[in-house]
Design a protein around this motif. Structure first.
Motif, PDB file in Angstrom:
ATOM      1  N   SER A 189      31.408  50.651  46.453  1.00 13.52           N
ATOM      2  CA  SER A 189      30.796  49.352  46.148  1.00 13.52           C
ATOM      3  C   SER A 189      31.430  48.679  44.926  1.00 13.52           C
ATOM      4  O   SER A 189      31.315  47.469  44.765  1.00 13.52           O
ATOM      5  CB  SER A 189      29.295  49.516  45.934  1.00 13.52           C
ATOM      6  OG  SER A 189      29.061  50.369  44.822  1.00 13.52           O
ATOM      7  N   ASN A 190      32.100  49.449  44.071  1.00 15.04           N
ATOM      8  CA  ASN A 190      32.725  48.857  42.887  1.00 15.04           C
ATOM      9  C   ASN A 190      34.193  48.473  43.131  1.00 15.04           C
ATOM     10  O   ASN A 190      34.929  48.208  42.193  1.00 15.04           O
ATOM     11  CB  ASN A 190      32.605  49.793  41.684  1.00 15.04           C
ATOM     12  CG  ASN A 190      33.294  51.120  41.906  1.00 15.04           C
ATOM     13  OD1 ASN A 190      33.477  51.568  43.033  1.00 15.04           O
ATOM     14  ND2 ASN A 190      33.673  51.768  40.815  1.00 15.04           N
ATOM     15  N   PHE A 191      34.618  48.436  44.395  1.00 18.15           N
ATOM     16  CA  PHE A 191      35.969  48.046  44.787  1.00 18.15           C
ATOM     17  C   PHE A 191      35.917  46.763  45.587  1.00 18.15           C
ATOM     18  O   PHE A 191      34.978  46.538  46.353  1.00 18.15           O
ATOM     19  CB  PHE A 191      36.625  49.115  45.670  1.00 18.15           C
ATOM     20  CG  PHE A 191      37.255  50.241  44.909  1.00 18.15           C
ATOM     21  CD1 PHE A 191      38.624  50.425  44.942  1.00 18.15           C
ATOM     22  CD2 PHE A 191      36.480  51.124  44.171  1.00 18.15           C
ATOM     23  CE1 PHE A 191      39.214  51.467  44.254  1.00 18.15           C
ATOM     24  CE2 PHE A 191      37.054  52.171  43.475  1.00 18.15           C
ATOM     25  CZ  PHE A 191      38.434  52.346  43.509  1.00 18.15           C
ATOM     26  N   GLU A 192      36.933  45.941  45.422  1.00 13.20           N
ATOM     27  CA  GLU A 192      37.145  44.796  46.284  1.00 13.20           C
ATOM     28  C   GLU A 192      38.527  44.971  46.889  1.00 13.20           C
ATOM     29  O   GLU A 192      39.494  45.189  46.159  1.00 13.20           O
ATOM     30  CB  GLU A 192      37.080  43.489  45.503  1.00 13.20           C
ATOM     31  CG  GLU A 192      35.699  43.193  44.958  1.00 13.20           C
ATOM     32  CD  GLU A 192      35.642  41.873  44.212  1.00 13.20           C
ATOM     33  OE1 GLU A 192      36.374  40.940  44.579  1.00 13.20           O
ATOM     34  OE2 GLU A 192      34.865  41.790  43.252  1.00 13.20           O
ATOM     35  N   VAL A 193      38.626  44.903  48.205  1.00 12.40           N
ATOM     36  CA  VAL A 193      39.899  45.120  48.891  1.00 12.40           C
ATOM     37  C   VAL A 193      40.215  43.879  49.716  1.00 12.40           C
ATOM     38  O   VAL A 193      39.371  43.381  50.455  1.00 12.40           O
ATOM     39  CB  VAL A 193      39.838  46.365  49.807  1.00 12.40           C
ATOM     40  CG1 VAL A 193      41.173  46.570  50.510  1.00 12.40           C
ATOM     41  CG2 VAL A 193      39.469  47.603  49.000  1.00 12.40           C
ATOM     42  N   TYR A 194      41.436  43.395  49.558  1.00  9.57           N
ATOM     43  CA  TYR A 194      41.906  42.215  50.269  1.00  9.57           C
ATOM     44  C   TYR A 194      43.287  42.507  50.852  1.00  9.57           C
ATOM     45  O   TYR A 194      44.037  43.315  50.311  1.00  9.57           O
ATOM     46  CB  TYR A 194      42.035  41.010  49.328  1.00  9.57           C
ATOM     47  CG  TYR A 194      40.744  40.651  48.638  1.00  9.57           C
ATOM     48  CD1 TYR A 194      39.826  39.794  49.246  1.00  9.57           C
ATOM     49  CD2 TYR A 194      40.442  41.155  47.373  1.00  9.57           C
ATOM     50  CE1 TYR A 194      38.644  39.458  48.614  1.00  9.57           C
ATOM     51  CE2 TYR A 194      39.257  40.821  46.731  1.00  9.57           C
ATOM     52  CZ  TYR A 194      38.363  39.969  47.354  1.00  9.57           C
ATOM     53  OH  TYR A 194      37.200  39.639  46.725  1.00  9.57           O
ATOM     54  N   SER A 195      43.624  41.800  51.913  1.00  6.58           N
ATOM     55  CA  SER A 195      44.993  41.894  52.431  1.00  6.58           C
ATOM     56  C   SER A 195      45.948  41.287  51.415  1.00  6.58           C
ATOM     57  O   SER A 195      47.046  41.781  51.194  1.00  6.58           O
ATOM     58  CB  SER A 195      45.113  41.153  53.758  1.00  6.58           C
ATOM     59  OG  SER A 195      44.338  41.805  54.727  1.00  6.58           O
ATOM     60  N   PHE A 196      45.541  40.202  50.780  1.00 11.10           N
ATOM     61  CA  PHE A 196      46.339  39.566  49.739  1.00 11.10           C
ATOM     62  C   PHE A 196      45.411  38.942  48.717  1.00 11.10           C
ATOM     63  O   PHE A 196      44.386  38.371  49.055  1.00 11.10           O
ATOM     64  CB  PHE A 196      47.241  38.464  50.309  1.00 11.10           C
ATOM     65  CG  PHE A 196      47.927  37.662  49.229  1.00 11.10           C
ATOM     66  CD1 PHE A 196      49.070  38.151  48.631  1.00 11.10           C
ATOM     67  CD2 PHE A 196      47.387  36.464  48.776  1.00 11.10           C
ATOM     68  CE1 PHE A 196      49.687  37.442  47.607  1.00 11.10           C
ATOM     69  CE2 PHE A 196      48.003  35.757  47.753  1.00 11.10           C
ATOM     70  CZ  PHE A 196      49.157  36.245  47.178  1.00 11.10           C
ATOM     71  N   ILE A 197      45.794  39.053  47.456  1.00  7.13           N
ATOM     72  CA  ILE A 197      45.129  38.338  46.369  1.00  7.13           C
ATOM     73  C   ILE A 197      46.180  38.133  45.291  1.00  7.13           C
ATOM     74  O   ILE A 197      47.046  38.980  45.074  1.00  7.13           O
ATOM     75  CB  ILE A 197      43.893  39.095  45.838  1.00  7.13           C
ATOM     76  CG1 ILE A 197      43.090  38.204  44.891  1.00  7.13           C
ATOM     77  CG2 ILE A 197      44.273  40.397  45.174  1.00  7.13           C
ATOM     78  CD1 ILE A 197      41.703  38.717  44.569  1.00  7.13           C
ATOM     79  N   SER A 198      46.134  37.020  44.644  1.00 10.42           N
ATOM     80  CA  SER A 198      47.126  36.719  43.612  1.00 10.42           C
ATOM     81  C   SER A 198      46.937  37.632  42.401  1.00 10.42           C
ATOM     82  O   SER A 198      45.861  37.662  41.804  1.00 10.42           O
ATOM     83  CB  SER A 198      47.002  35.254  43.174  1.00 10.42           C
ATOM     84  OG  SER A 198      47.809  35.029  42.038  1.00 10.42           O
ATOM     85  N   HIS A 199      47.987  38.343  42.058  1.00 13.15           N
ATOM     86  CA  HIS A 199      47.924  39.178  40.856  1.00 13.15           C
ATOM     87  C   HIS A 199      47.679  38.317  39.619  1.00 13.15           C
ATOM     88  O   HIS A 199      47.059  38.772  38.661  1.00 13.15           O
ATOM     89  CB  HIS A 199      49.229  39.955  40.674  1.00 13.15           C
ATOM     90  CG  HIS A 199      49.454  40.979  41.725  1.00 13.15           C
ATOM     91  ND1 HIS A 199      50.698  41.450  42.040  1.00 13.15           N
ATOM     92  CD2 HIS A 199      48.609  41.630  42.557  1.00 13.15           C
ATOM     93  CE1 HIS A 199      50.618  42.341  42.993  1.00 13.15           C
ATOM     94  NE2 HIS A 199      49.350  42.461  43.329  1.00 13.15           N
ATOM     95  N   LEU A 200      48.164  37.092  39.638  1.00 15.02           N
ATOM     96  CA  LEU A 200      47.992  36.201  38.494  1.00 15.02           C
ATOM     97  C   LEU A 200      46.531  35.856  38.253  1.00 15.02           C
ATOM     98  O   LEU A 200      46.143  35.546  37.133  1.00 15.02           O
ATOM     99  CB  LEU A 200      48.814  34.921  38.688  1.00 15.02           C
ATOM    100  CG  LEU A 200      50.316  35.128  38.876  1.00 15.02           C
ATOM    101  CD1 LEU A 200      51.012  33.786  39.103  1.00 15.02           C
ATOM    102  CD2 LEU A 200      50.931  35.882  37.714  1.00 15.02           C
ATOM    103  N   ASP A 201      45.722  35.936  39.297  1.00 19.51           N
ATOM    104  CA  ASP A 201      44.281  35.686  39.153  1.00 19.51           C
ATOM    105  C   ASP A 201      43.538  36.922  38.648  1.00 19.51           C
ATOM    106  O   ASP A 201      42.531  36.808  37.962  1.00 19.51           O
ATOM    107  CB  ASP A 201      43.672  35.252  40.488  1.00 19.51           C
ATOM    108  CG  ASP A 201      44.163  33.887  40.942  1.00 19.51           C
ATOM    109  OD1 ASP A 201      44.586  33.082  40.082  1.00 19.51           O
ATOM    110  OD2 ASP A 201      44.123  33.630  42.157  1.00 19.51           O
ATOM    111  N   VAL A 202      44.028  38.101  39.001  1.00 22.15           N
ATOM    112  CA  VAL A 202      43.319  39.342  38.701  1.00 22.15           C
ATOM    113  C   VAL A 202      43.774  39.976  37.378  1.00 22.15           C
ATOM    114  O   VAL A 202      42.955  40.451  36.589  1.00 22.15           O
ATOM    115  CB  VAL A 202      43.499  40.347  39.858  1.00 22.15           C
ATOM    116  CG1 VAL A 202      42.886  41.693  39.519  1.00 22.15           C
ATOM    117  CG2 VAL A 202      42.898  39.800  41.144  1.00 22.15           C
ATOM    118  N   LEU A 203      45.063  39.991  37.139  1.00 28.00           N
ATOM    119  CA  LEU A 203      45.600  40.744  35.998  1.00 28.00           C
ATOM    120  C   LEU A 203      45.043  40.353  34.625  1.00 28.00           C
ATOM    121  O   LEU A 203      44.872  41.233  33.776  1.00 28.00           O
ATOM    122  CB  LEU A 203      47.127  40.683  35.993  1.00 28.00           C
ATOM    123  CG  LEU A 203      47.777  41.574  37.054  1.00 28.00           C
ATOM    124  CD1 LEU A 203      49.256  41.234  37.212  1.00 28.00           C
ATOM    125  CD2 LEU A 203      47.586  43.038  36.720  1.00 28.00           C
TER     126      LEU A 203
END
Length: 141
Positions: free
Chosen positions: A16-30
């Motif tokens: 439940s503490n994970f979010e998994v996507y096929s693609f997500i911008s690293h620039l948004d997450v990092l």
């Protein structure tokens, strides 16, 4: 983010503490991350360094292995290659990375330097310097 070729459903139950996507911008997450687990590609590795995020790299090919080794040599991350008990060893390696304050400090320093750099101005200054010191002159058209 999984990238192409891996279906989210193939992972089984996702904590439940994970979010998994096929693609997500690293620039948004990092900018919000404490650590980055990646394959050691140049783009994603530099993005993590830019934001001062320590990396745990799992290279998949020769180029990624080269990049990963250099990151380790510079003390900016670690390489992970264990396959047995992958989950437990990966978790241990990740927490060890995040708690290595010397490494975390170096990565943050590199990130600050990268973010404060002005590569366009630096490149122009260097080109002008070379042209001034060179006997070669460009003709105006």
């Amino acid at each position: 983010s999984l990238g192409a070729g891996i279906e989210i459903d193939s992972l089984g139950e996702i904590p439940s503490n994970f979010e998994v996507y096929s693609f997500i911008s690293h620039l948004d997450v990092l900018p919000h991350a404490s650590a980055f687990v990646g394959h050691g590609g140049m783009n994603s590795t530099l993005e993590a360094l830019y934001f001062g995020v320590p990396t745990l790299l799992v290279p998949q090919d020769a180029l990624q292995s080269l990049i990963s080794r250099r990151v380790v040599e510079l003390g900016l991350g670690r390489e992970f290659s264990e396959q047995a008990n992958l989950h437990m060893k990966l978790e241990s390696a990740l927490f060890s990375l995040m708690h290595d304050m010397s490494l975390v400090g170096r990565v943050r320093e590199v990130g600050e330097r990268l973010r404060s750099a002005n590569p366009t101005d630096e490149a122009c200054d260097r080109i002008e310097e070379i042209l001034r010191s060179s006997k070669v002159r460009l003709k105006a058209s």
